[in-house]
Design a protein around this motif. Sequence first.
Motif, PDB file in Angstrom:
ATOM      1  N   SER A 163      -3.079  -5.754   2.431  1.00  0.00           N
ATOM      2  CA  SER A 163      -2.032  -6.047   1.458  1.00  0.00           C
ATOM      3  C   SER A 163      -1.342  -7.331   1.877  1.00  0.00           C
ATOM      4  CB  SER A 163      -1.032  -4.896   1.412  1.00  0.00           C
ATOM      5  OG  SER A 163       0.015  -5.197   0.536  1.00  0.00           O
ATOM      6  N   GLN A 165       3.135   0.485  -2.897  1.00  0.00           N
ATOM      7  CA  GLN A 165       1.810   0.063  -2.451  1.00  0.00           C
ATOM      8  C   GLN A 165       0.746   0.775  -3.301  1.00  0.00           C
ATOM      9  OE1 GLN A 165       4.135   1.101   0.106  1.00  0.00           O
ATOM     10  NE2 GLN A 165       4.713  -1.079   0.110  1.00  0.00           N
ATOM     11  N   ASN A 217       0.285  -4.830  -3.334  1.00  0.00           N
ATOM     12  CA  ASN A 217       1.705  -4.482  -3.427  1.00  0.00           C
ATOM     13  C   ASN A 217       2.159  -4.505  -4.879  1.00  0.00           C
ATOM     14  OD1 ASN A 217       2.154  -4.235  -0.609  1.00  0.00           O
ATOM     15  ND2 ASN A 217       2.285  -6.470  -0.445  1.00  0.00           N
TER      16      ASN A 217
END
Length: 370
Positions: free
Chosen positions: A42, A130, A153
């Motif tokens: 991420s 997330q 995200n």
Amino acid sequence: MTQSRSSQAISLLLTPMQIPEALPAESGLQPGSWVGAGAIASSPSLSLLLRPGEPSEMVVQIRNLGAHSLRLTLQVEGTFPQEWCQVGMEGTEVPMGRQMEAVLRFYLPTDFFEQHQAPRPGETLKLNYQGHLTVHSLEPESGWQQTETASFNLYVRPHSLYPKFLPAIYSEVDFVGRFLKVFEQGFEPAVQTLDSLWAHLDPLTAPGALLPFLAHWVGWSMLPQISLDRQRHLIRSAISIYRWRGTRRGLRFYLHLVTGLPLDEHLPDAEKHIEISESFSRGFVVGTANLGEDAILGGGRPFHFTVNLRPDYVDQIDEALVRRVIEQEKPAFCTYDLFVKAPEYQLCCYTSQPCRLSRLSGSKLATVYS
């Protein structure tokens, strides 16, 4: 910005369509960071902006690098509610050396911020989430399976105007936009009200709660017997009614607004929906008047007029309200007769065709006030 990952069978390329202008300070990952084997970390390049009431999309490009066709299945999970996300795919199979696109569509309720209760001391409203995309590939010929994952995200932010008026450097700080939104939410309604102040002062467009004030402004008394739409037209036309008070023109115009009957200026008086006729005579003049023809002895009513109302359907006229209007608008020394003439035709309840109304003796279809 995009992030990709290649393996023996497939490669993934994720492209967010709405990118946040600033990221929270806690998102410290850099582009190209890896978390475990076979996973895309991420990173700021894989951040999707979500605004309540507006759709946001993440485009997923899947390329088949193997020597056989693959059958794909996509699964999206994360810390966000599952009803926010829908997966759209062109198909389920990707031929050798070809590419397929899928779309992750996110949609938040318009009242996302309003539906939450005030946080308790020490609590904060969760705005950062997330997500994890899992792609399952199956080779039908050999039964070989492989799984690829990618993380991203999700940042929920309200639509804000104020950061656009600041130097560009401030737009790089996520806290500044959220902080200014607090003042914007409290002050912007007042600004919008000033921009549309003209609409608040027009009785036809003003909010219903403002109508009593506008009526008091022009010295008008509200009439609860009629609809709100007619109230608006009466308040807007109050000055014209005052100007022509005590005249036939003013009374016809007032009755037109109250009853909804047309003025029919193009029709002769005997055919108008609202007819007001006055009685004029020279009285008894010796040598010129013929008794019983154009003169009478006693019983005359000077300053007298007649009001004939011809509605289009039964019970269209509130006769008590009409009488109240006439008493209010006529000169104090005048007398009048009021005739509400029922229509001779109306739509049949069964065939929707015009049918003649029966006129019974003593019926309320035609009533006379004097």
